[in-house]
Write an enzyme that holds these catalytic residues in place. Sequence first.
Site, mmCIF file in Angstrom:
data_model
loop_
_atom_site.group_PDB
_atom_site.id
_atom_site.type_symbol
_atom_site.label_atom_id
_atom_site.label_comp_id
_atom_site.label_asym_id
_atom_site.label_seq_id
_atom_site.Cartn_x
_atom_site.Cartn_y
_atom_site.Cartn_z
ATOM 1 N N HIS A 244 -76.510 64.477 159.798
ATOM 2 C CA HIS A 244 -76.503 65.280 158.572
ATOM 3 C C HIS A 244 -77.320 66.559 158.810
ATOM 4 O O HIS A 244 -78.554 66.514 158.875
ATOM 5 C CB HIS A 244 -77.170 64.414 157.490
ATOM 6 C CG HIS A 244 -77.110 64.971 156.122
ATOM 7 N ND1 HIS A 244 -75.938 65.084 155.415
ATOM 8 C CD2 HIS A 244 -78.086 65.443 155.305
ATOM 9 C CE1 HIS A 244 -76.196 65.586 154.222
ATOM 10 N NE2 HIS A 244 -77.498 65.822 154.131
ATOM 11 N N SER B 58 -74.987 69.667 151.953
ATOM 12 C CA SER B 58 -75.498 68.496 151.255
ATOM 13 C C SER B 58 -75.469 68.697 149.734
ATOM 14 O O SER B 58 -74.434 69.039 149.197
ATOM 15 C CB SER B 58 -76.896 68.189 151.778
ATOM 16 O OG SER B 58 -77.161 66.838 151.660
#
Length: 452
Positions: free
Chosen positions: A432, A290
């Site tokens: 994610h 990320s």
Amino acid sequence: MREMRSDRLAAPFPPRRLRIERVRRSRVRQTSSVAVTVLLVVVATGPSDAAPPVNYDESKVPHYTLPDPLVCRDGTRITTPQQWRTKRRPEILELFRSEMYGRAPGRPPEMSFEVTGVGEAFGGRATRKLVTIHLASKHARVAIDVLLYVPRKRQGRVPAFVGLNFRGNHSISTDPEVPLCRSWMRPGPGVVDNRATEATRGVAASRWPVSTILDHGFALVTAYYGDIDPDYDDGFRNGVHALFPPPGGRRSPHDWGSIAAWAWGLSRIMDYLETDPDIDRRHVAVMGHSRLGKTALWAGANDERFALVISNDSGCGGAALSRREYGETVRRINTSFPHWFCDAFKRYNDRVQDLPFDQHMLIALIAPRPVYVASAVEDRWADPRGEFLAALHAEPVYRLFGKPGLGIDRWPPVDQPADSGFIGYHVRHGKHDVTAFDWRQYLKFAARHFAR
Ligand code: GCU
């Protein structure tokens, strides 16, 4: 057949579609009283720069033209690795520095490494080392705590993965000997008054399969990203920014933001690793998830001592093409996280097509070193397809070096890694996150490249 959509390198940018979009929106405004009410509420409650809705519709991705990584600003076409190294690579690096991540300083005037603890961990399978990197200038002092797990079963130096963590070194496993991180931390479960508590020990363990990494013969090296720069907008007064205050206290629009600071911190960790007798300094892979995936890419682009680079779900400002404006956009990221990039990057909020680069060129800066880009199919905010396309369009630079790139030219099916060349890619099922599936691919990819 190469994947041919609106991502052509040479197609002109047709403004027509955008015009149609605008007309459609104004019609909605005239005919729908709900829309009018919503508009009034937005105006009444404040944000003058309310962002357009997030686009998750592939058919609404604007047409765009990507800058050619192999054509210099002065029009020169790059045809040899030597030209790339001496002309185009420095040019692209400087553009990313001045327009996006910001320019970072060199090594600090004072830096020392203190080994504060060595012990056994993981049932005797690892040596745990606790190292503090002390950085100082006449303006400030900063300490970065680094945690290393080195496999005890080894012959000579071992390759390593290095990656920053989000929640403190104590969060990556339940190892009780890792001191609780005392640095400022973003609010979250187990965080009280912006400080971690024991309740957060091991909370990130699923993202750091230490035993598996050790079993594959790799060391794992990690540090808390907030030790380098706390992740909030304080006008760049804390963290490593404090070591180098700008002259007269005035920042330039091209000065380093937090991503550049975290990447700079990774280079300081590399400085330490070069002195550690257990680590094979020629085989250090930098990995991040990320915002820390954006950081890993930028660290790998700047610092060629990182022999391999892994971006896990890095999205906007990382591996995803900015021009697609799918999921998170440049405007949104600059608005939610004004401290991540340099101020000059905000000039592109509404004109990404004018960027002198796109993220395929960030990946290309890593060439000819191996790079792996990973996406997750439900992580639409990070634009998985845009991450794939950036990897694909970095290929010409790898080919210049005679290295195979992805080996595919279409977005692969879910859970089918393309990992035969020097650019690895997968889109896995799920959200994610960093999962065991992701790590299996990274370990395989790194083992293959480091065995050469
Ligand atoms: C937010 C941000 C992303 C970032 C992510 C993360 O979602 O918009 O750009 O990658 O946080 O770092 O977790």
